[in-house]
Design an enzyme around this catalytic site. Sequence first.
Site, PDB file in Angstrom:
ATOM      1  N   CYS A 155      35.931  88.905  56.517  1.00  0.00           N
ATOM      2  CA  CYS A 155      35.274  88.517  57.628  1.00  0.00           C
ATOM      3  C   CYS A 155      35.829  88.107  58.535  1.00  0.00           C
ATOM      4  O   CYS A 155      37.346  87.996  58.868  1.00  0.00           O
ATOM      5  CB  CYS A 155      33.956  87.899  58.236  1.00  0.00           C
ATOM      6  SG  CYS A 155      33.157  88.351  56.728  1.00  0.00           S
ATOM      7  N   LEU A 171      32.309  91.485  58.145  1.00  0.00           N
ATOM      8  CA  LEU A 171      32.132  93.072  57.093  1.00  0.00           C
ATOM      9  C   LEU A 171      31.422  91.939  55.706  1.00  0.00           C
ATOM     10  O   LEU A 171      32.095  91.718  55.455  1.00  0.00           O
ATOM     11  CB  LEU A 171      34.013  93.003  56.122  1.00  0.00           C
ATOM     12  CG  LEU A 171      33.651  94.499  55.622  1.00  0.00           C
ATOM     13  CD1 LEU A 171      33.042  95.659  56.952  1.00  0.00           C
ATOM     14  CD2 LEU A 171      35.513  94.328  54.907  1.00  0.00           C
ATOM     15  N   ILE A 189      29.879  92.683  52.139  1.00  0.00           N
ATOM     16  CA  ILE A 189      29.822  92.200  51.139  1.00  0.00           C
ATOM     17  C   ILE A 189      28.646  91.960  49.981  1.00  0.00           C
ATOM     18  O   ILE A 189      28.173  92.569  49.679  1.00  0.00           O
ATOM     19  CB  ILE A 189      31.131  91.748  50.588  1.00  0.00           C
ATOM     20  CG1 ILE A 189      32.001  92.201  51.645  1.00  0.00           C
ATOM     21  CG2 ILE A 189      31.568  92.118  49.465  1.00  0.00           C
ATOM     22  CD1 ILE A 189      32.813  94.064  51.902  1.00  0.00           C
ATOM     23  N   ILE A 190      28.650  91.217  51.120  1.00  0.00           N
ATOM     24  CA  ILE A 190      27.064  90.753  49.777  1.00  0.00           C
ATOM     25  C   ILE A 190      26.450  90.016  50.505  1.00  0.00           C
ATOM     26  O   ILE A 190      26.408  89.150  51.909  1.00  0.00           O
ATOM     27  CB  ILE A 190      28.038  88.983  48.801  1.00  0.00           C
ATOM     28  CG1 ILE A 190      29.191  89.811  47.169  1.00  0.00           C
ATOM     29  CG2 ILE A 190      26.451  88.387  48.077  1.00  0.00           C
ATOM     30  CD1 ILE A 190      29.539  88.455  46.898  1.00  0.00           C
ATOM     31  N   ASN A 217      35.288  82.752  56.503  1.00  0.00           N
ATOM     32  CA  ASN A 217      36.178  84.025  55.861  1.00  0.00           C
ATOM     33  C   ASN A 217      36.477  84.042  54.083  1.00  0.00           C
ATOM     34  O   ASN A 217      36.955  83.296  54.561  1.00  0.00           O
ATOM     35  CB  ASN A 217      37.321  84.602  56.876  1.00  0.00           C
ATOM     36  CG  ASN A 217      37.588  85.335  56.270  1.00  0.00           C
ATOM     37  OD1 ASN A 217      37.936  86.588  55.477  1.00  0.00           O
ATOM     38  ND2 ASN A 217      38.833  85.500  56.499  1.00  0.00           N
ATOM     39  N   GLY A 218      35.930  85.135  53.860  1.00  0.00           N
ATOM     40  CA  GLY A 218      36.519  84.851  52.334  1.00  0.00           C
ATOM     41  C   GLY A 218      35.333  85.458  51.226  1.00  0.00           C
ATOM     42  O   GLY A 218      34.186  86.254  51.609  1.00  0.00           O
ATOM     43  N   SER A 260      44.012  93.954  43.856  1.00  0.00           N
ATOM     44  CA  SER A 260      44.579  95.312  43.397  1.00  0.00           C
ATOM     45  C   SER A 260      45.630  94.166  43.057  1.00  0.00           C
ATOM     46  O   SER A 260      44.954  92.534  42.255  1.00  0.00           O
ATOM     47  CB  SER A 260      45.141  94.484  44.936  1.00  0.00           C
ATOM     48  OG  SER A 260      46.260  94.793  44.820  1.00  0.00           O
ATOM     49  N   GLY A 261      47.157  93.656  42.169  1.00  0.00           N
ATOM     50  CA  GLY A 261      47.615  93.041  41.422  1.00  0.00           C
ATOM     51  C   GLY A 261      48.180  91.986  41.657  1.00  0.00           C
ATOM     52  O   GLY A 261      49.293  91.203  41.489  1.00  0.00           O
TER      53      GLY A 261
END
Length: 627
Positions: free
Chosen positions: A2, A49, A51-52, A74-75, A358-359
């Site tokens: 976010c 945004l 997501i959950i 945010n997170g 991602s890595g």
Amino acid sequence: MCGIVGIFNHKGIENPSFIQEMMAKIHHRGPDNQGSYTNGEISFGFQRLTIIDVSENGNQPMFSEHERYMMVFNGEIYNFQSLKEDLLLKGHTFQSQADSEVVLHGYEEYGPEILQKLRGMFAFSIWDKVEKHLFLARDPFGIKPLYYTEETTDGSFLFGSEIKSFLPHPGFRKSFNHEALQPYLTFQYSAMEETFFEGVYKLSPGHYMIHDGKNFNIQRYWEPSYSEEITDVSQAIEKIQDVIEDSICHHKISDVEVGSFLSGGIDSSYVTSLLKPNKTFSIGFEDYEGMFNETTLAQELSQMIAVENHKRFITAEDFFQAVPTIQYYMDEPHANLSSVPLFFLSELAKEHVTVVLSGEGADELFGGYDWYKSSPEQKVYEKVPFMLRKSIATITSKLPKNRITTFLTRGGEKIEEKFIGHAKVFRPEDAHSVLKPAYQQNLKPADLLLKTYAKVSGANDSTKMQYADLHHWLPGDILQKADKMSSAHSLELRVPFLDAEVMEVASSLAPSLRANGKDTKYALREAAKSVLPEEWADRKKVGFPVPIRDWLRQKKYYDLVKTSLTSETAQQFFHTDVLVQYLNDHYEGKGNHHRYIWTVYVFLQWYDIYFEKEMHFHEEDIQLAYA
């Protein structure tokens, strides 16, 4: 993912439209919903945004039960479910299923100590309307950005996920930070706590701030430590496998589809093989094979684990056209070439999913870079007494530079003197030769790491380098581009290697199990063989290579870059004749100066966007046009 913004104005003179204009600048971080709150003391803004808990119950700003506390967050918190169970037992009641609400109740229960309990990536702020305190915090690794400034004409204290959100505030004083340029030329990213905008600072990873309306105090709440107690490779493999699988399980929690980035390297391949998403995403360069195009390898692995692979090829034209847009999103000049393919990769992924794994972080935690290990020649030379090597270095440093003199010079330096991280672009003397006097500094690049190295003065060299990268290269470069390039496309990027539990295991490994004479990421590679073919797990690190060296020898792009290097903007900062000589020598094949050229070119593009030209930004079609 976010976006958050805030204004703390203890004078009580705030206009509600200010926060709305600031929010509009970071609409891309959260286009699904927005919310704001303003009174005479505080203004909070939020772009969501989803997501959950996709319902509106998770919208922000969020208030505690009795409305003493208000939060913007945010997170993602990956252990929010277990924390919620604990808080329910303590009598807290919840209005949503969102992980962010757990943080708010956790702060109400534990205060700043809640930070020790969080497993995730975050940057958030909480307002205490009783104590009149503003609380800001950032996750341990710096996955999520958080900026602040009090350099305003009206006494306001501003904070936000991106610096560009400060620009609409009428009290914000936009001024170029002269001291940021020379370090950038060496590091390729903004290397100081103070940003390229004078008076604007990053809240450091693993820190929190409390502002009482007059002063603020910043405290560190997390510090990595290296026990290095595990020396047995079998034990290391078992622990790594367990903790990575557990981290993947936590990082895939989502109410929307989760995909993964996939190259031909071990890090993204290991994550993808454990996650087994429906879709993977890869990027390559048109007309290039091998190191500049790993899409074939990514497709092969996707087929092996029966998942759908989406790939895209970009051209030199795509690459150069995207640079201004990318530098706008980055907030500060950022010359890591991989930010460009990452921008396009994020765009591709967003066409299919909202979250990707991602890595990033595996190299810094598990010893993945070649510079963490000594070459056979270095090992032999290091047997020579240091004082003798230092004396030799004093002589060779004054001789013409070649492979031998460079080797002998570096062999007489301590690691604290010679290692500043991966991206050592301009040598200090070369930076001075291109910079106008007003922008030259006597500060050595290594001076910016002195405080960091002091905390691990008794460690071995490989651990010192990893510790330095963890505090500088990782948050300053790798995670900056990961956050900004993914958020540009309203995509949430998660990094399961950068997890508190994973860090605990990684820091317990003996140096020989990280980088040794045999390989980098030795124990991690061995652990990955449980799910990856051996040739995949043993594949050498490539990174995200870009064929810029070739492109700058093509007349079209030579001319494009030369125009920038000789512009009025360039003449303000640089001796342009020196820049053009670097460009000409590279174009004619007399030297490989692409990194010098690119680092300056990127800075000039960024400066034009934020300080020279009127900017019109259209979120809906992701493009910049100049008046």
